[in-house]
Design an enzyme around this catalytic site. Sequence first.
Site, PDB file in Angstrom:
ATOM      1  N   ASP A   1       0.839  -1.201   0.000  1.00 47.03           N
ATOM      2  CA  ASP A   1       0.000   0.000   0.000  1.00 47.03           C
ATOM      3  C   ASP A   1       0.871   1.246   0.000  1.00 47.03           C
ATOM      4  O   ASP A   1       0.593   2.229  -0.711  1.00 47.03           O
ATOM      5  CB  ASP A   1      -0.911  -0.032   1.227  1.00 47.03           C
ATOM      6  CG  ASP A   1      -1.726   1.231   1.385  1.00 47.03           C
ATOM      7  OD1 ASP A   1      -2.632   1.442   0.567  1.00 47.03           O
ATOM      8  OD2 ASP A   1      -1.463   2.003   2.326  1.00 47.03           O
TER       9      ASP A   1
ATOM     10  N   ASP B   1      -6.429  -6.347  -1.675  1.00 48.30           N
ATOM     11  CA  ASP B   1      -5.360  -6.658  -0.721  1.00 48.30           C
ATOM     12  C   ASP B   1      -4.242  -7.451  -1.384  1.00 48.30           C
ATOM     13  O   ASP B   1      -3.050  -7.188  -1.153  1.00 48.30           O
ATOM     14  CB  ASP B   1      -5.915  -7.454   0.451  1.00 48.30           C
ATOM     15  CG  ASP B   1      -6.822  -6.629   1.352  1.00 48.30           C
ATOM     16  OD1 ASP B   1      -6.862  -5.391   1.190  1.00 48.30           O
ATOM     17  OD2 ASP B   1      -7.490  -7.231   2.219  1.00 48.30           O
TER      18      ASP B   1
ATOM     19  N   GLU C   1      -1.994  -5.298  -3.646  1.00 47.37           N
ATOM     20  CA  GLU C   1      -1.020  -4.529  -2.859  1.00 47.37           C
ATOM     21  C   GLU C   1       0.092  -5.441  -2.343  1.00 47.37           C
ATOM     22  O   GLU C   1       1.276  -5.045  -2.329  1.00 47.37           O
ATOM     23  CB  GLU C   1      -1.731  -3.848  -1.691  1.00 47.37           C
ATOM     24  CG  GLU C   1      -2.666  -2.727  -2.126  1.00 47.37           C
ATOM     25  CD  GLU C   1      -3.512  -2.185  -0.996  1.00 47.37           C
ATOM     26  OE1 GLU C   1      -4.064  -1.089  -1.161  1.00 47.37           O
ATOM     27  OE2 GLU C   1      -3.631  -2.857   0.053  1.00 47.37           O
TER      28      GLU C   1
END
Length: 217
Positions: free
Chosen positions: A39, A108, A111
């Site tokens: 991220d 998710d 990332e």
Amino acid sequence: MDALGHDFADPSLLERALTHSSIANRARPDNQRLEFLGDRVLALVVAEALLAEDAKANEGQIAPRFNALVRKETCAEIAAEVGVGEALILGRSEAMTGGRRKTALLGDAMEAVIAAIYLDAGMEAARGVILRLWGPRVAGAAKDARDAKTRLQEWAQAEGLDLPRYAVIDRRGPDHKPVFTVEVRVEGHGAASAEARSKRDAEQAAAADLLGKVSDE
């Protein structure tokens, strides 16, 4: 996943990036720590790319573009494009309930994959992959210098609708570092929400999200 355009020197990093908590154990850790790192890597590269793409844009114009590009939904869209969903390592229950198509899981994992590339080959390798996968979206985000709130308001007026309504629906974190969640609604066209460090940025991100939804109608 050839579409990534990266050949891993350490394939175990990619395996970990694709491992969901539903199947993780001591011998096979999940991708949550990699997600956290990825991220941050994504945010830096996208911020640099936006500034390079539009040297005249101010912070108010850049912020909603940035939020739209790094949000979970965008990460999930790109994950689907490169085949992350098919490669996810899931527990049986999660797989049977459509985990490979869930936005949160895909975002998710994307990332985490970015972090895996960063750890495998360094920042330049990660930057290269991000710019290739996000590049068209970065260019598109810079085409319209008007901020998302202005564009949403103009769209609503053109459609003869009431002006968009914004509301803070959540605030968390310490006073010196709050996180706001803002929801925007447009009559007859639903709502969208987003979170950011300031109410202004959250409003812009929510407006950009709703603009995306109404453009698909």
